[in-house]
Design an enzyme around this catalytic site. Structure first.
Site, short mmCIF file in Angstrom:
data_model
loop_
_atom_site.label_atom_id
_atom_site.label_comp_id
_atom_site.label_asym_id
_atom_site.label_seq_id
_atom_site.Cartn_x
_atom_site.Cartn_y
_atom_site.Cartn_z
N CYS A 1 0.84 -1.21 0.00
CA CYS A 1 0.00 0.00 0.00
C CYS A 1 0.87 1.25 0.00
O CYS A 1 1.46 1.62 1.03
CB CYS A 1 -0.92 0.00 1.22
SG CYS A 1 -1.93 1.50 1.31
N CYS B 1 -0.53 4.16 2.17
CA CYS B 1 -0.34 3.96 3.62
C CYS B 1 1.12 4.16 4.00
O CYS B 1 1.43 4.81 4.99
CB CYS B 1 -0.73 2.54 4.06
SG CYS B 1 -2.18 1.87 3.27
N ASP B 2 2.03 3.57 3.24
CA ASP B 2 3.43 3.49 3.69
C ASP B 2 4.40 4.39 2.93
O ASP B 2 5.52 4.61 3.39
CB ASP B 2 3.92 2.03 3.60
CG ASP B 2 3.10 1.13 4.52
OD1 ASP B 2 2.69 1.63 5.58
OD2 ASP B 2 2.85 -0.03 4.17
#
Ligand code: NAP
Length: 313
Positions: free
Chosen positions: A133, A136-137
């Site tokens: 992701c 997200c990261d």
């Protein structure tokens, strides 16, 4: 005695929320059962540019509109895990971690999740440098070099996103051309800090207790090995459907087979969106599938009720 609904929708992504809008407007007593949070995988996408009516917005924003629309019509969302769908006469029992729900019709819209590749260190470093992701990261790797594995829409899109945050993006792809749509190919070609390693596969994540320090890749033709110095490795090599809890006809990869009415081989159980066998997996196609599924579910429920009424005469 289990709680009874006309329609239980399993999954709260774009397909599930659309199915709820249509089912509620058709007068069906409906509930959405969702494992984690509504929105599905698309809610993690930083930018959507092909959903009609919204030239450019994030997946999270688009899903907020869907959720507000469904909830505004009275959609109820229950957060629990569905473990099985079984037949009990004309009823379908949706088994969840918090009890059974009985339904006249069920719509499965559970989507799919990212696949793993299985190279050394992929699992060991997941959450410590290996990710599926970018939204997200990605922010953890601001101004740092990263690698992206894959050549489909997701890999190319996410590589473009990462190239705006990270110092360098190494795209590792097993073939000599991308399968991603043309416009994405053109955009990635224009990113100066993206290097594509054509015809390469990842072999091993290099790292230590502090996390990832590199990625070893191998040329699929000659076998030559190269070590990339990267802090993060993003794997986007396709998707696996979340369909293990339902026993109906599926293809070899587990995607649910439906007819043109979105009905599965289990009468009264419909499927829509990424979890079914379909030539295109987009928000727009999940929405179309779900509209058909909900309308056909309503017809199915009316027919069941008609039979019960006839029987009572
Ligand atoms: P995908 O289209 O199946 O692409 C998977 C990529 O991973 C391919 O490039 C494939 O290589 C590569 N791959 C698969 N197995 C591999 C292996 N064992 N080793 C190395 N590489 C491997 O998956 P996706 O990109 O996740 O997309 C899934 C669906 O969502 C697609 O229908 C896609 O169109 C859709 N989607 C659309 C958008 C959009 O904005 N329009 C965005 C994201 C996703 P090969 O090319 O060599 O097969």
């Amino acid at each position: 005695m289990s709680e009874t609904f006309d329609c239980v929708i399993v999954g709260g992504g774009p397909g599930g929320l659309t199915a709820a809008i249509y089912a509620i407007r058709a007068g069906l007593k409906t509930v959405i059962v969702e494992k984690l949070g509504v929105g599905g995988q698309i809610a993690l996408s930083d930018i959507i540019e092909n959903y009609p009516g919204f030239p450019s917005l994030s997946g999270g924003e688009l899903m907020k509109h869907f959720e507000e629309h469904a909830v505004g019509l009275g959609a109820e969302i229950r957060y629990t895990d569905v473990t099985a769908i079984v037949a009990d006469g004309d009823r379908r029992i949706v088994k969840t971690s918090s009890g059974d729900l009985a339904a006249k019709a069920v719509i499965v819209t559970t989507g799919a999740e990212p696949k793993k590749l299985g190279f050394a260190g992929e699992t060991e470093f997941t959450g410590r440098g290996v990710s599926t992701c970018a939204t997200c990261d990605g922010p953890f790797y601001k101004k740092k070099p990263v690698a992206v594995i894959g050549g489909g829409d997701t890999a190319v899109k996410e590589a473009i996103y990462l190239s705006k945050l990270c110092s360098e993006v190494h795209v590792v792809h097993r073939r000599d051309r991308f399968r991603a749509e043309k416009v994405l190919q053109e955009r990635i070609g224009a990113r100066e800090n993206v290097t594509v390693h054509w015809s390469h596969q990842p072999v091993e994540v290099l790292g230590d207790d502090a996390g990832v320090t590199g990625l070893r890749i191998k040329n699929v033709d000659g076998g030559a090995v190269t070590d990339l110095s990267v802090w993060g490795v993003f794997v986007f090599v396709g998707i696996r459907p979340n369909t293990g809890f339902v026993e109906c006809e599926k293809d070899g990869q587990g995607f649910i087979v439906t007819d043109e009415n979105m009905m599965t081989s289990l009468p009264g159980v419909f499927a829509a969106g990424d979890c079914r066998v379909t030539p295109l997996r987009q928000v727009a196609t999940a929405v179309g599938d779900a509209a058909i599924a909900a309308v056909k579910a309503e017809e199915y429920v009316s027919e069941l009720e008609g039979r019960a009424y006839e029987g009572a005469k």
